[in-house]
Structures are given as structure tokens and as C-alpha cells.
Design an enzyme around this catalytic site. Structure first.
Site, PDB file in Angstrom:
ATOM      1  N   TYR A 171       0.618  -1.257   0.012  1.00 58.22           N
ATOM      2  CA  TYR A 171      -0.057   0.020  -0.323  1.00 58.22           C
ATOM      3  C   TYR A 171       0.669   1.164  -0.006  1.00 58.22           C
ATOM      4  CZ  TYR A 171      -3.745   3.192   1.320  1.00 58.22           C
ATOM      5  OH  TYR A 171      -4.810   4.046   1.359  1.00 58.22           O
ATOM      6  N   ASP A 217       0.291  19.696 -20.933  1.00 61.42           N
ATOM      7  CA  ASP A 217      -0.709  18.545 -21.138  1.00 61.42           C
ATOM      8  C   ASP A 217       0.457  17.584 -21.909  1.00 61.42           C
ATOM      9  OD1 ASP A 217      -2.134  16.814 -21.670  1.00 61.42           O
ATOM     10  OD2 ASP A 217      -3.822  17.826 -22.188  1.00 61.42           O
ATOM     11  N   LYS A 266      -0.958   7.125 -23.718  1.00 72.03           N
ATOM     12  CA  LYS A 266      -0.419   7.346 -25.022  1.00 72.03           C
ATOM     13  C   LYS A 266       0.903   7.205 -24.642  1.00 72.03           C
ATOM     14  CE  LYS A 266      -4.355   9.847 -24.748  1.00 72.03           C
ATOM     15  NZ  LYS A 266      -5.376  10.108 -23.758  1.00 72.03           N
ATOM     16  N   PHE A 306      -7.955  19.940 -24.509  1.00 67.44           N
ATOM     17  CA  PHE A 306      -8.464  18.491 -24.879  1.00 67.44           C
ATOM     18  C   PHE A 306      -9.755  18.705 -23.934  1.00 67.44           C
ATOM     19  CE2 PHE A 306      -9.487  14.255 -23.976  1.00 67.44           C
ATOM     20  CZ  PHE A 306      -9.679  13.811 -25.431  1.00 67.44           C
ATOM     21  N   ASP A 307     -10.783  17.730 -24.525  1.00 61.80           N
ATOM     22  CA  ASP A 307     -11.961  18.081 -23.938  1.00 61.80           C
ATOM     23  C   ASP A 307     -12.324  17.911 -22.370  1.00 61.80           C
ATOM     24  OD1 ASP A 307     -11.845  16.534 -26.339  1.00 61.80           O
ATOM     25  OD2 ASP A 307     -13.735  15.615 -26.185  1.00 61.80           O
ATOM     26  N   HIS A 336     -21.971  13.085 -27.017  1.00 59.03           N
ATOM     27  CA  HIS A 336     -21.545  12.350 -28.367  1.00 59.03           C
ATOM     28  C   HIS A 336     -21.270  10.815 -27.823  1.00 59.03           C
ATOM     29  CE1 HIS A 336     -17.842  13.974 -26.488  1.00 59.03           C
ATOM     30  NE2 HIS A 336     -17.370  12.648 -26.874  1.00 59.03           N
ATOM     31  N   ALA A 354       0.366  14.221 -22.779  1.00 59.12           N
ATOM     32  CA  ALA A 354      -0.008  13.135 -23.259  1.00 59.12           C
ATOM     33  C   ALA A 354       0.965  12.386 -24.357  1.00 59.12           C
ATOM     34  CB  ALA A 354      -1.539  13.231 -23.694  1.00 59.12           C
TER      35      ALA A 354
HETATM   36  N1  F0G Z   1      -4.930  15.371 -22.753  1.00 58.25           N
HETATM   37  C1  F0G Z   1      -4.844  15.102 -23.978  1.00 58.25           C
HETATM   38  C2  F0G Z   1      -4.143  16.084 -24.948  1.00 58.25           C
HETATM   39  C3  F0G Z   1      -5.664  13.894 -24.366  1.00 58.25           C
HETATM   40  O1  F0G Z   1      -5.543  13.606 -25.655  1.00 58.25           O
HETATM   41  C4  F0G Z   1      -6.434  13.194 -23.474  1.00 58.25           C
HETATM   42  C5  F0G Z   1      -7.236  11.941 -23.810  1.00 58.25           C
HETATM   43  C6  F0G Z   1      -6.588  13.600 -22.178  1.00 58.25           C
HETATM   44  C7  F0G Z   1      -5.776  14.729 -21.638  1.00 58.25           C
HETATM   45  C8  F0G Z   1      -7.223  12.575 -21.334  1.00 58.25           C
HETATM   46  O2  F0G Z   1      -6.587  11.654 -20.785  1.00 58.25           O
HETATM   47  O3  F0G Z   1      -8.150   9.622 -21.282  1.00 58.25           O
HETATM   48  O4  F0G Z   1      -6.164   9.321 -19.937  1.00 58.25           O
HETATM   49  O5  F0G Z   1      -7.984  10.681 -19.011  1.00 58.25           O
HETATM   50  N2  F0G Z   1      -7.329  11.596 -25.189  1.00 58.25           N
HETATM   51  C9  F0G Z   1      -7.951  10.325 -25.594  1.00 58.25           C
HETATM   52  C10 F0G Z   1      -8.320  10.486 -27.151  1.00 58.25           C
HETATM   53  C11 F0G Z   1      -9.229   9.776 -24.991  1.00 58.25           C
HETATM   54  O6  F0G Z   1      -8.813   9.543 -27.806  1.00 58.25           O
HETATM   55  O7  F0G Z   1      -7.844  11.624 -27.750  1.00 58.25           O
HETATM   56  P1  F0G Z   1      -7.288  10.352 -20.048  1.00 58.25           P
END
Ligand code: F0G
Length: 458
Positions: free
Chosen positions: A71, A214, A257, A123-124, A449, A216
């Protein structure tokens, strides 16, 4: 364009099945023409996302067996921390279960009601967490990003002049964070140049605003810097990555990613002791204790190895090469794509290709549905369907782009698979005028969506 051969061979395989055209048409109709509703087993080639869909290496699977599931203070955590220190050079690293968990833990520390956050493009989920914290998200993409036809090496860049104008308009004290998304996913997986990062960092520093990466797809971004930016050709990907992170104060990372794992995320803080303390305090109730953060010990070990592998240059050459190969093939056949092609996906400019379908009949979605019907290939729309409605007026918003995104999972599909994708799209392009638009028949109020149902309209 030559396909760059896989720098690995395949040891474990997963069978693929393709349904008949009739069955595909029935399945997608039954699921309200929403590709998120489809069972994965009904999909032949799945290009819905490159997130968490990659194949792990034999070294990663072997590392999982050494997972320490204690843990607190597990060796797996210490190994991951050591790897992160070596790559990023920050003082503190917090594992979390995925990218949006990093956003949930971290962003409310800097953002609250009345504040603003500025990004090259959010990103969304990042945008959602800015808004959940009560702040407003402002995108400042360079104008070159909007023009899919004209080549520009760094379409992911921040518009520095707009950034300065936004700071002047709202007051530096009200800007809680500047977020640089590398690569810029929403603009087409487009890279950010080192110069642009440096310039953004200078603006942030001048106004005393924290700069957050960010990160990723940071390794893919580093590869683009190496191959496209003056002065970086002879630097290693690790050196370039290190320099990128040196300009920021913190990073948030979806490790699904460029971490090469199926689940995982990270928060990194360069040096700010108060910020580190606050992340630790928040992560315990939200994700779990500091030394595991919502992941199993074995996941931390797989990530430690994945982070290293994603920086290997022959891997990145092949990886970025796959998107380039598919993109060039489509472009040569007259299918419009965001050009040059980005790192993780080919973004087909469906607004341009299906110019007879208006934005509120969702051309990007129409093409995605057709691609499934044509060849069992699944992908997703990044456009007005995903953007949704104005929360105040209920009006459908018009997206900057109407993209159909073909995201390529890491180390999963071969050249022959990509050829199938290209051929299917080229076939559709030849009869593009016959494609219908789509109308929503049923939708939830937020993130519609994922679950909305639709029907074709002529
Ligand atoms: N930031 C970026 C630039 C991303 O592309 C994503 C996720 C996230 C943050 C969030 O990360 O999914 O691990 O919570 N992108 C995926 C996509 C879902 O299909 O582009 P997560």
C-alpha cells in the site's frame, strides 16, 4: 511515401473478425448510428483512439511480474519515480489512474470561480476540469492550424500575440494557468515547436502565471522538434524532452498514450513545495495513497518501462511514420486531411470532403459511420457533434473543424491494415455525394456524443 517497417516482431496475437456488410449495417442502425455503442467484437480495425489501446512489449509484461503491491512505499513506485526523475528532471511525481484524474487532482489547485486558463487548445476533458473548477477555458491556437491545406511545421503552436492580449484583457492575476498541450490533439495531433514553448514560458514567467504541460504525446512532439526544427537534428529525443519540460512548472500526463500502457497517468511538479504538498493532500482522498495513486504496483512498473521505450528513436520514426504513410496515401488520392499529418492520427477534413453536409448534420460523423459500413473500421468525429450545444441557449455550436479522426493505436496494426483503411476511404470518396447527414433523435445534456442516438437525413 515509404512505410517504415516495425522495429519489432509479433509474439502474441489477437484474432480479428469482420462482419458482413449486411450485418454491419444492421448493427450500426440498431445502435442509433453511434460508434461508441458498438461492441468492439463487431469492429474489424479500431481507430477510435490511440489512448490505452497500444500493445505492451515483452519487457513491460516481464516488469509487471515484479510489481510490488504494498500500500505504501512500494518498490514499483520507487522505480517509476527514478525513471521519471531521469527523463523529466522534476522534484515530484504523482501517479494517478489516467489523464483526467491528473486534471481532477491538479487543476482546482490553480483555478477557481472567476479565473481563466489559456491553452494552445484544451483537450475536452481538460476543458471540462477547468470549467468544473469554476474557471473559463480560452483556446489560443495559431491561425495556421485552421487551414488544413497549407503546410506549416508546427500547427500545434500557441498564438503568442493572442495569449498576451488575453492576459491584458483579463489581468494576469486572474489567469490561473497556461496549459500547453503537446502534441495539440484537437488541432490534429499537431506539434508545438521548442521556440513556441520558450516564448510561451517567457510570457508566463513575466506575468508570474504557472505554465503546465498537457504532456500526453510529448515523445511524439519531441520527435517532430528533432526532425523539423533548426538546431535539434543532432540532439537525442531525451535531450529534447528534457528541454521541453524545463520550460514548464508542472505537467499532467495521460500515460495511456506515450507512456505505452493501457491505463495510467502522472502529475509532475518541478520544484514548488507548496504545490507538491497540495497535490499530495488532494490525491489521497481522490485517487489513493501517494505511492500508488489509483494504480496497481504492476501498472507502475509497466509504465516505468513504457516511458523509456517511447523515447527510442527507431520506435518514434516508425510510429510517426505510420500516420504519415496513411495520410500521404489519402492525400494523393484526393481525400483532404489536416496537413502535414500529426503524430497519432490522420484527421480527415470531412467538412471539406462532404461539403454538401452542413455542420449541424455532422459531416465528420457521417464519414465515420460510412467507414464502419464500408469496411468495419471504427473511428470518431471531432467536430460539431462532439462539441455539442451552447449550455445557455441550447443552440448547436459550430466547431472550428469538422474532422473524422483515424487514431492509430501504438504497435498494433500493420501496413496492410492501414492500406485497408486507405482503400475504404478512397472508395467512399468516389461516391461522397451520396452520403447522408445525421440528425440526433435522443441526447443527454452533457458529453452527448458518447451516448446520443442518431438517424440519417438527406
Ligand atoms: N489530454 C489530452 C491531450 C488527451 O488527448 C487526453 C485523452 C487526455 C488529456 C485525457 O486523458 O483519457 O487518460 O483521461 N485523449 C483520448 C483521445 C481519450 O482519444 O484523444 P485520459
Amino acid at each position: 511515401m515509404e512505410y517504415i517497417a516495425e522495429p519489432f516482431k509479433i509474439k502474441s496475437v489477437e484474432p480479428l473478425k469482420i462482419l458482413s456488410r449486411e450485418e454491419r449495417e444492421r448493427r450500426i442502425r440498431e445502435e442509433g448510428y453511434n460508434l461508441f455503442n458498438l461492441r468492439a467484437e463487431y469492429v474489424y480495425i479500431d481507430l477510435m483512439t490511440d489512448s490505452g489501446t497500444g500493445a505492451m512489449s515483452q519487457r513491460q509484461w516481464a516488469a509487471m511480474m515484479t510489481g510490488d503491491e504494498a500500500y505504501a512505499g512500494a518498490q514499483s513506485y520507487l522505480r517509476l519515480r527514478e525513471t521519471c526523475r531521469n527523463i523529466f528532471g522534476y522534484a515530484f511525481f504523482q501517479p494517478v489512474h489516467q489523464g483526467r484524474a491528473a486534471e481532477k487532482v491538479f487543476l482546482p489547485i490553480l483555478l477557481s470561480e472567476g479565473k481563466f486558463s489559456v491553452s494552445n487548445t484544451f483537450f475536452d476533458t481538460t476543458r471540462a476540469h477547468v470549467e468544473l473548477a469554476g474557471a473559463e477555458a480560452i483556446d489560443c491556437a495559431v491561425p495556421e492550424a485552421m487551414d488544413t491545406e497549407t503546410p506549416y511545421p508546427f500547427k500545434g503552436n500557441m498564438d503568442i500575440e493572442r495569449l498576451k492580449a488575453v492576459i491584458a484583457e483579463h489581468g494576469a492575476q486572474n489567469i490561473g494557468a497556461i496549459v500547453m498541450t503537446v502534441t495539440n490533439n484537437s488541432a490534429g495531433g499537431q506539434p508545438v515547436s521548442m521556440q513556441n514553448l520558450r516564448d510561451t514560458a517567457a510570457v508566463a514567467k513575466k506575468h508570474n502565471i504557472p505554465l503546465v504541460l498537457d504532456a500526453a504525446r510529448y515523445a511524439e512532439n519531441a520527435y517532430f522538434i528533432k526532425t523539423r526544427e533548426d538546431g535539434y537534428a543532432d540532439k537525442s529525443i531525451r535531450e529534447i524532452a528534457r528541454e521541453m519540460f524545463s520550460y514548464a512548472d508542472a505537467f499532467l500526463m495521460s500515460a495511456k498514450k506515450d507512456g505505452l500502457v493501457n491505463m495510467g497517468g502522472l502529475i509532475g511538479v518541478k520544484e514548488d513545495a507548496l504545490l507538491i504538498q497540495t497535490v499530495k493532500e488532494r490525491v489521497i482522498p481522490l485517487e489513493g495513497f501517494i505511492t500508488y495513486g489509483g494504480l496497481a504496483g504492476r501498472d507502475l512498473d509497466a509504465l516505468a518501462v513504457g516511458l523509456e521505450e517511447a523515447l527510442e528513436e527507431d520506435y518514434l520514426r516508425y510510429r510517426v511514420g505510420q500516420a504519415q504513410y496513411l495520410g500521404e496515401k489519402l492525400r494523393e488520392a484526393g481525400v483532404p486531411v489536416q496537413y502535414p499529418v500529426g503524430g497519432h492520427a490522420v484527421f480527415v477534413d470531412a467538412g471539406n470532403m462532404l461539403s454538401h453536409i452542413p455542420y449541424d448534420r455532422f459531416p465528420g460523423h457521417a464519414l465515420a459511420v460510412e467507414l464502419y459500413k464500408e469496411a468495419g473500421i471504427r473511428c470518431c468525429e471531432i467536430g460539431s457533434f462532439m462539441l455539442g450545444r451552447d449550455p445557455k441557449t441550447g443552440q448547436q455550436l459550430k466547431s472550428m473543424f469538422e474532422f473524422t479522426r483515424l487514431a492509430i493505436p501504438r504497435r498494433v496494426y500493420t501496413q496492410a491494415h492501414l492500406d485497408q483503411v486507405a482503400n475504404a476511404l478512397i472508395n467512399i470518396n468516389a461516391r461522397k455525394h451520396t452520403l447522408p447527414g445525421y440528425r440526433i433523435t435522443d441526447e443527454p445534456p452533457v458529453l452527448r456524443h458518447f451516448t446520443a442516438r442518431l438517424e440519417p437525413v438527406r
